[in-house]
Design an enzyme around this catalytic site. Sequence first.
Site, PDB file in Angstrom:
ATOM      1  CE  LYS A   1       1.038   1.236   4.422  1.00 27.05           C
ATOM      2  NZ  LYS A   1       1.912   2.410   4.733  1.00 27.05           N
TER       3      LYS A   1
ATOM      4  CG  ASP B   1       0.124   0.237   8.124  1.00 26.85           C
ATOM      5  OD1 ASP B   1       1.305   0.406   7.754  1.00 26.85           O
ATOM      6  OD2 ASP B   1      -0.665   1.174   8.361  1.00 26.85           O
TER       7      ASP B   1
HETATM    8  C1  LIG Z   1       2.972   4.650   9.610  1.00 23.14           C
HETATM    9  C2  LIG Z   1       1.881   3.752   9.155  1.00 23.14           C
HETATM   10  O1  LIG Z   1       2.415   2.709   8.370  1.00 23.14           O
HETATM   11  C3  LIG Z   1       0.891   4.555   8.309  1.00 23.14           C
HETATM   12  O2  LIG Z   1       0.061   3.713   7.587  1.00 23.14           O
HETATM   13  C4  LIG Z   1       1.162   3.129  10.335  1.00 23.14           C
HETATM   14  O3  LIG Z   1       0.669   4.101  11.219  1.00 23.14           O
HETATM   15  C5  LIG Z   1       2.073   2.184  11.117  1.00 23.14           C
HETATM   16  O4  LIG Z   1       1.452   0.926  11.047  1.00 23.14           O
HETATM   17  P1  LIG Z   1       2.278  -0.381  11.458  1.00 23.14           P
HETATM   18  O5  LIG Z   1       3.622  -0.338  10.838  1.00 23.14           O
HETATM   19  O6  LIG Z   1       1.394  -1.545  11.245  1.00 23.14           O
HETATM   20  O7  LIG Z   1       2.473  -0.094  13.012  1.00 23.14           O
HETATM   21  P2  LIG Z   1       2.519  -1.171  14.171  1.00 23.14           P
HETATM   22  O8  LIG Z   1       3.414  -2.280  13.753  1.00 23.14           O
HETATM   23  O9  LIG Z   1       1.126  -1.439  14.618  1.00 23.14           O
HETATM   24  O10 LIG Z   1       3.211  -0.285  15.302  1.00 23.14           O
HETATM   25  C6  LIG Z   1       4.597  -0.027  15.254  1.00 23.14           C
HETATM   26  C7  LIG Z   1       4.863   1.148  16.194  1.00 23.14           C
HETATM   27  O11 LIG Z   1       4.430   2.352  15.527  1.00 23.14           O
HETATM   28  C8  LIG Z   1       3.841   3.250  16.476  1.00 23.14           C
HETATM   29  N1  LIG Z   1       2.472   3.571  16.034  1.00 23.14           N
HETATM   30  C9  LIG Z   1       1.855   2.825  15.075  1.00 23.14           C
HETATM   31  C10 LIG Z   1       0.600   3.216  14.640  1.00 23.14           C
HETATM   32  C11 LIG Z   1      -0.023   4.327  15.231  1.00 23.14           C
HETATM   33  N2  LIG Z   1      -1.261   4.722  14.847  1.00 23.14           N
HETATM   34  N3  LIG Z   1       0.615   5.031  16.197  1.00 23.14           N
HETATM   35  C12 LIG Z   1       1.858   4.673  16.590  1.00 23.14           C
HETATM   36  O12 LIG Z   1       2.442   5.335  17.479  1.00 23.14           O
HETATM   37  C13 LIG Z   1       3.879   2.552  17.822  1.00 23.14           C
HETATM   38  O13 LIG Z   1       5.048   2.983  18.483  1.00 23.14           O
HETATM   39  C14 LIG Z   1       4.036   1.091  17.456  1.00 23.14           C
HETATM   40  O14 LIG Z   1       4.723   0.371  18.465  1.00 23.14           O
HETATM   41  N1  LIG Z   2       6.113 -11.210   6.614  1.00 25.87           N
HETATM   42  C1  LIG Z   2       6.902 -10.158   6.884  1.00 25.87           C
HETATM   43  N2  LIG Z   2       7.290  -9.315   5.917  1.00 25.87           N
HETATM   44  C2  LIG Z   2       8.082  -8.235   6.206  1.00 25.87           C
HETATM   45  N3  LIG Z   2       8.539  -7.927   7.425  1.00 25.87           N
HETATM   46  C3  LIG Z   2       8.188  -8.773   8.414  1.00 25.87           C
HETATM   47  C4  LIG Z   2       7.360  -9.897   8.199  1.00 25.87           C
HETATM   48  N4  LIG Z   2       7.158 -10.510   9.381  1.00 25.87           N
HETATM   49  C5  LIG Z   2       7.839  -9.800  10.294  1.00 25.87           C
HETATM   50  N5  LIG Z   2       8.463  -8.767   9.745  1.00 25.87           N
HETATM   51  C6  LIG Z   2       9.265  -7.775  10.495  1.00 25.87           C
HETATM   52  O1  LIG Z   2       8.419  -6.615  10.585  1.00 25.87           O
HETATM   53  C7  LIG Z   2       9.172  -5.440  10.287  1.00 25.87           C
HETATM   54  C8  LIG Z   2       8.262  -4.469   9.637  1.00 25.87           C
HETATM   55  O2  LIG Z   2       7.995  -5.002   8.358  1.00 25.87           O
HETATM   56  P1  LIG Z   2       7.308  -4.044   7.312  1.00 25.87           P
HETATM   57  O3  LIG Z   2       8.040  -2.751   7.357  1.00 25.87           O
HETATM   58  O4  LIG Z   2       7.097  -4.705   6.010  1.00 25.87           O
HETATM   59  O5  LIG Z   2       5.946  -3.934   8.018  1.00 25.87           O
HETATM   60  P2  LIG Z   2       4.909  -2.859   7.923  1.00 25.87           P
HETATM   61  O6  LIG Z   2       4.916  -2.142   9.207  1.00 25.87           O
HETATM   62  O7  LIG Z   2       3.708  -3.560   7.477  1.00 25.87           O
HETATM   63  O8  LIG Z   2       5.393  -1.879   6.759  1.00 25.87           O
HETATM   64  P3  LIG Z   2       5.865  -0.383   6.848  1.00 25.87           P
HETATM   65  O9  LIG Z   2       6.017  -0.021   8.292  1.00 25.87           O
HETATM   66  O10 LIG Z   2       7.147  -0.369   6.123  1.00 25.87           O
HETATM   67  O11 LIG Z   2       4.761   0.360   6.174  1.00 25.87           O
HETATM   68  C9  LIG Z   2      10.292  -5.889   9.380  1.00 25.87           C
HETATM   69  O12 LIG Z   2      11.433  -5.088   9.589  1.00 25.87           O
HETATM   70  C10 LIG Z   2      10.533  -7.335   9.791  1.00 25.87           C
HETATM   71  O13 LIG Z   2      11.596  -7.388  10.747  1.00 25.87           O
END
Ligand SMILES: C[C@](O)(CO)[C@H](O)COP(=O)(O)OP(=O)(O)OC[C@H]1O[C@@H](n2ccc(N)nc2=O)[C@H](O)[C@@H]1O
Ligand SMILES: Nc1ncnc2c1ncn2[C@@H]1O[C@H](COP(=O)(O)OP(=O)(O)OP(=O)(O)O)[C@@H](O)[C@H]1O
Length: 270
Positions: free
Chosen positions: A8, A135
Amino acid sequence: MICFPNAKINLGLNIISRRGDGYHNLETLFYPIGLRDGLEIVPSGREEDFRLFQTGATIQGDMDDNLVIKALKLISEEKKIPGIDIHLFKKIPFGAGLGGGSSDAAFMLKLLNDTFSLGYTVPELEQKAAEIGADCPFFIKNKPAFAKETGNLLEEVDLDLSSYFFVLVKPDITVSTKEAYSLISPVPPEIPLGEIIQKPVSEWKGLLKNDFEPPIFKKYPEICRIKEQLYAKGAVYASMSGSGSSVYGFFEKETDIRFDNCWVWKNKEL
Ligand SMILES: C[C@](O)(CO)[C@H](O)COP(=O)(O)OP(=O)(O)OC[C@H]1O[C@@H](n2ccc(N)nc2=O)[C@H](O)[C@@H]1O
Ligand SMILES: Nc1ncnc2c1ncn2[C@@H]1O[C@H](COP(=O)(O)OP(=O)(O)OP(=O)(O)O)[C@@H](O)[C@H]1O
């Protein structure tokens, strides 16, 4: 059964406020793109165990930390899943703002539901996806959607950008989402994102903003230069996606564009 989890991009990203649970309230528009991983599950005939075979880009961390395993374990808490072999082919770069890991997890939920006729509804799958990551819920319906709160409150929008020539650039930089959020001081937007997105794409430049850009561009000037180069090459609109590091641009027509030390995908390759 096999599926192809897509990535996305975020069209605009306003980080509005910090929540008590450490997350942030935001507004963004999730838009699916054609860059895909491959995910297959094959019943193994063994009892309730699983094996993960991962190819393509190497993912850091051990197998149990993989988001597809997190999805499998979440479902296994409620449903009896026979032994399966999981094949994951990674093409979506991680730490790119493309939702690759989240997409794999959401598609795993859908694949298990369909393969074993588990009977989960779309809202139930979206709820399970939200337990895995912010996400993830978007990828259950996987249609252009306006997202609020942590990204879990979704409202489908009628937006079709397929007439544009689309370029996606990923520099050799991995951005941690958690770290990116730690660099943000939330400020409510001057103009709600929903208003801007109604305008023609040609009016988005300077209006449709990603709040992660200022701190991430300061830390990684190369990412800012990529966005500038996309505009210099004639992009109608260009932005970093999510928390970065990838940058995308929409062009009125096919454009020959190259970047050193970057992955570059263009329409027909996506
Ligand atoms: C930046 C975006 O990718 C925009 O679409 C999302 O907000 C992040 O989504 P994501 O990567 O799936 O995030 P998650 O893996 O759920 O969270 C990772 C970390 O990002 C921060 N996090 C995430 C989403 C959100 N609404 N607020 C946050 O502060 C938190 O510290 C969390 O521990
Ligand atoms: N199936 C997977 N594909 C990619 N990363 C993975 C997966 N499973 C676990 N991870 C771990 O999750 C972390 C985040 O992966 P990725 O950045 O693709 O996730 P995302 O949060 O969905 O994407 P982004 O934050 O880049 O939008 C990676 O650095 C990796 O260490």
